[in-house]
Design a protein around this motif. Structure first.
Motif, PDB file in Angstrom:
ATOM      1  N   GLN A 201      -6.424  18.048  22.491  1.00 22.07           N
ATOM      2  CA  GLN A 201      -5.341  17.326  22.688  1.00 22.07           C
ATOM      3  C   GLN A 201      -4.915  16.109  21.750  1.00 22.07           C
ATOM      4  O   GLN A 201      -3.874  15.598  22.198  1.00 22.07           O
ATOM      5  CB  GLN A 201      -5.548  17.021  24.313  1.00 22.07           C
ATOM      6  N   PHE A 202      -5.842  15.694  21.079  1.00 21.68           N
ATOM      7  CA  PHE A 202      -5.595  14.325  20.310  1.00 21.68           C
ATOM      8  C   PHE A 202      -5.132  14.815  18.933  1.00 21.68           C
ATOM      9  O   PHE A 202      -5.089  14.046  18.131  1.00 21.68           O
ATOM     10  CB  PHE A 202      -7.109  13.863  20.019  1.00 21.68           C
ATOM     11  N   THR A 203      -4.641  16.181  18.979  1.00 25.03           N
ATOM     12  CA  THR A 203      -4.009  16.700  17.408  1.00 25.03           C
ATOM     13  C   THR A 203      -2.818  16.201  17.327  1.00 25.03           C
ATOM     14  O   THR A 203      -2.030  16.223  18.329  1.00 25.03           O
ATOM     15  CB  THR A 203      -4.109  18.195  17.373  1.00 25.03           C
ATOM     16  N   ASP A 204      -2.410  15.914  16.409  1.00 24.65           N
ATOM     17  CA  ASP A 204      -0.825  15.344  15.855  1.00 24.65           C
ATOM     18  C   ASP A 204       0.061  16.664  15.653  1.00 24.65           C
ATOM     19  O   ASP A 204      -0.134  17.116  14.505  1.00 24.65           O
ATOM     20  CB  ASP A 204      -1.175  14.587  14.752  1.00 24.65           C
ATOM     21  N   PHE A 205       0.514  17.202  16.557  1.00 25.32           N
ATOM     22  CA  PHE A 205       1.516  18.374  16.379  1.00 25.32           C
ATOM     23  C   PHE A 205       2.775  18.066  15.851  1.00 25.32           C
ATOM     24  O   PHE A 205       3.527  19.019  15.236  1.00 25.32           O
ATOM     25  CB  PHE A 205       1.968  18.811  17.896  1.00 25.32           C
ATOM     26  N   SER A 206       2.886  16.876  15.162  1.00 26.98           N
ATOM     27  CA  SER A 206       3.967  16.853  14.301  1.00 26.98           C
ATOM     28  C   SER A 206       3.755  17.085  12.869  1.00 26.98           C
ATOM     29  O   SER A 206       4.523  17.473  11.925  1.00 26.98           O
ATOM     30  CB  SER A 206       4.661  15.388  14.163  1.00 26.98           C
ATOM     31  N   THR A 207       2.246  16.841  12.626  1.00 26.11           N
ATOM     32  CA  THR A 207       1.514  17.209  11.455  1.00 26.11           C
ATOM     33  C   THR A 207       1.386  18.817  11.394  1.00 26.11           C
ATOM     34  O   THR A 207       1.617  19.525  10.204  1.00 26.11           O
ATOM     35  CB  THR A 207       0.610  16.307  10.942  1.00 26.11           C
ATOM     36  N   VAL A 212       2.572  25.418  20.431  1.00 26.57           N
ATOM     37  CA  VAL A 212       1.988  24.953  21.642  1.00 26.57           C
ATOM     38  C   VAL A 212       3.178  24.474  22.602  1.00 26.57           C
ATOM     39  O   VAL A 212       4.307  24.014  22.384  1.00 26.57           O
ATOM     40  CB  VAL A 212       1.242  23.691  21.525  1.00 26.57           C
ATOM     41  N   PRO A 213       3.049  24.854  23.950  1.00 30.11           N
ATOM     42  CA  PRO A 213       4.369  24.779  25.014  1.00 30.11           C
ATOM     43  C   PRO A 213       4.431  23.127  24.665  1.00 30.11           C
ATOM     44  O   PRO A 213       3.575  22.122  24.475  1.00 30.11           O
ATOM     45  CB  PRO A 213       3.444  24.879  26.170  1.00 30.11           C
ATOM     46  N   LEU A 214       5.845  22.905  25.031  1.00 30.78           N
ATOM     47  CA  LEU A 214       6.436  21.475  25.167  1.00 30.78           C
ATOM     48  C   LEU A 214       5.681  20.827  25.894  1.00 30.78           C
ATOM     49  O   LEU A 214       5.089  19.304  25.559  1.00 30.78           O
ATOM     50  CB  LEU A 214       7.741  21.494  25.395  1.00 30.78           C
ATOM     51  N   TYR A 215       5.279  21.294  27.309  1.00 31.39           N
ATOM     52  CA  TYR A 215       4.495  19.899  28.127  1.00 31.39           C
ATOM     53  C   TYR A 215       3.024  19.879  27.581  1.00 31.39           C
ATOM     54  O   TYR A 215       2.646  19.039  28.330  1.00 31.39           O
ATOM     55  CB  TYR A 215       4.683  20.834  29.408  1.00 31.39           C
ATOM     56  N   ARG A 216       2.701  20.658  26.762  1.00 33.72           N
ATOM     57  CA  ARG A 216       1.143  20.209  26.135  1.00 33.72           C
ATOM     58  C   ARG A 216       1.542  19.234  25.048  1.00 33.72           C
ATOM     59  O   ARG A 216       0.303  18.753  24.575  1.00 33.72           O
ATOM     60  CB  ARG A 216       0.554  21.557  25.694  1.00 33.72           C
ATOM     61  N   LYS A 217       2.402  19.256  24.464  1.00 29.20           N
ATOM     62  CA  LYS A 217       2.819  18.487  23.236  1.00 29.20           C
ATOM     63  C   LYS A 217       2.963  16.902  23.803  1.00 29.20           C
ATOM     64  O   LYS A 217       2.740  15.883  23.058  1.00 29.20           O
ATOM     65  CB  LYS A 217       3.737  18.939  22.227  1.00 29.20           C
ATOM     66  N   LEU A 218       3.431  17.164  24.894  1.00 24.95           N
ATOM     67  CA  LEU A 218       4.000  15.599  25.456  1.00 24.95           C
ATOM     68  C   LEU A 218       2.521  14.665  25.731  1.00 24.95           C
ATOM     69  O   LEU A 218       1.507  15.119  26.276  1.00 24.95           O
ATOM     70  CB  LEU A 218       4.459  15.593  26.817  1.00 24.95           C
TER      71      LEU A 218
END
Length: 250
Positions: A201-207, A212-218
């Motif tokens: 959950q601490f992953t930078d999903f912009s990098t 991953v579902p949007l609600y999980r990126k929030l």
């Protein structure tokens, strides 16, 4: 008592546009995320329990040693390993840490309590799946630790008022003020609150372009670091007691 726990597991999501991310890269992401968690815990001088996924334990020896050296508990997270694999990993880990592994956590794949007792575990902390529909379930569950087959069975914590569980997803989506109130009200009724988060959950999903579902990126990545930091600031300001799992149980 607040029992703060973290599951050290690699992110398993696929990537977009056919981009390949190797197992080694995924492991590096996991290690970086855990070190970010450790920095936050160090700042606030709070000890936690880390449940390391069995299959990656031997690949993370240096990280595990660092976690243990800082005074945190090392336990296991069983994804789909069999009894022999867990036994071998437990022995190797105890040898290089020179400490006993007391706890294990399971979710989808659950071994029998009798089997886990035979490996000399002292407690089991099983968790449920969590997704976007989970908060809408109203759960009635015993929240007291009980003894079965010589093992301490630690249940997931649930707010007695909102009936929301203290899982990874709830921490990510709830406003911090609401979450703090939920913890405070629960501690008035129950002896402990068990909180758990996943390292991915601490992953930078912009990098990293994972599917991953949007609600999980929030509120993931750095935002989740800030959220964890805010929780620990509040815990210390309110002088709420925290403990590693093994210390609280025994």
């Amino acid at each position: 008592m607040i029992l703060l726990t973290f599951n050290i597991i690699n992110i398993e999501a696929e990537t977009k546009n056919g981009l390949q991310i190797s197992d080694e890269e995924r492991l590096k992401i996991t290690e970086d995320n855990v070190r970010a968690i450790l920095r936050i815990l160090d700042i606030h001088d709070i000890k936690a329990s880390f449940f390391v996924e069995v299959s990656i334990t031997q690949k993370l020896q240096n990280l595990i040693k660092a976690i243990s050296y800082k005074g945190h508990e090392i336990a296991f997270y069983n994804n789909n390993s069999n009894l022999q694999e867990i036994e071998e990993t437990k022995k190797l880990t105890q040898d290089f840490l020179e400490k006993q592994i007391r706890g294990i956590r399971q979710k989808d794949f659950k071994l029998s309590q009798e089997s886990l007792k035979s490996l000399e575990f002292n407690y089991v902390s099983n968790i449920d799946n969590s997704n976007i529909l989970f908060p809408f379930k109203r759960l009635k569950r015993n929240t007291e630790i009980k003894e079965e087959d010589g093992l301490s069975i630690v249940p997931e914590s649930i707010s007695p008022y909102s009936q929301l569980p203290y899982n990874d997803f709830i921490f990510q989506i709830l406003p911090m003020k609401y979450y703090q109130n939920m913890v405070f009200e629960t501690l008035k009724k129950d002896e402990f609150v068990l909180i758990y988060l996943n390292s991915w959950q601490f992953t930078d999903f912009s990098t990293y372009d994972f599917k991953v579902p949007l609600y999980r990126k929030l509120s993931s990545g750095k935002k989740l670091e800030d959220k964890l930091d805010a929780l620990l600031v509040w815990i210390n300001e309110k002088e709420l007691a925290t403990s590693r799992m093994k210390d609280y149980i025994f």
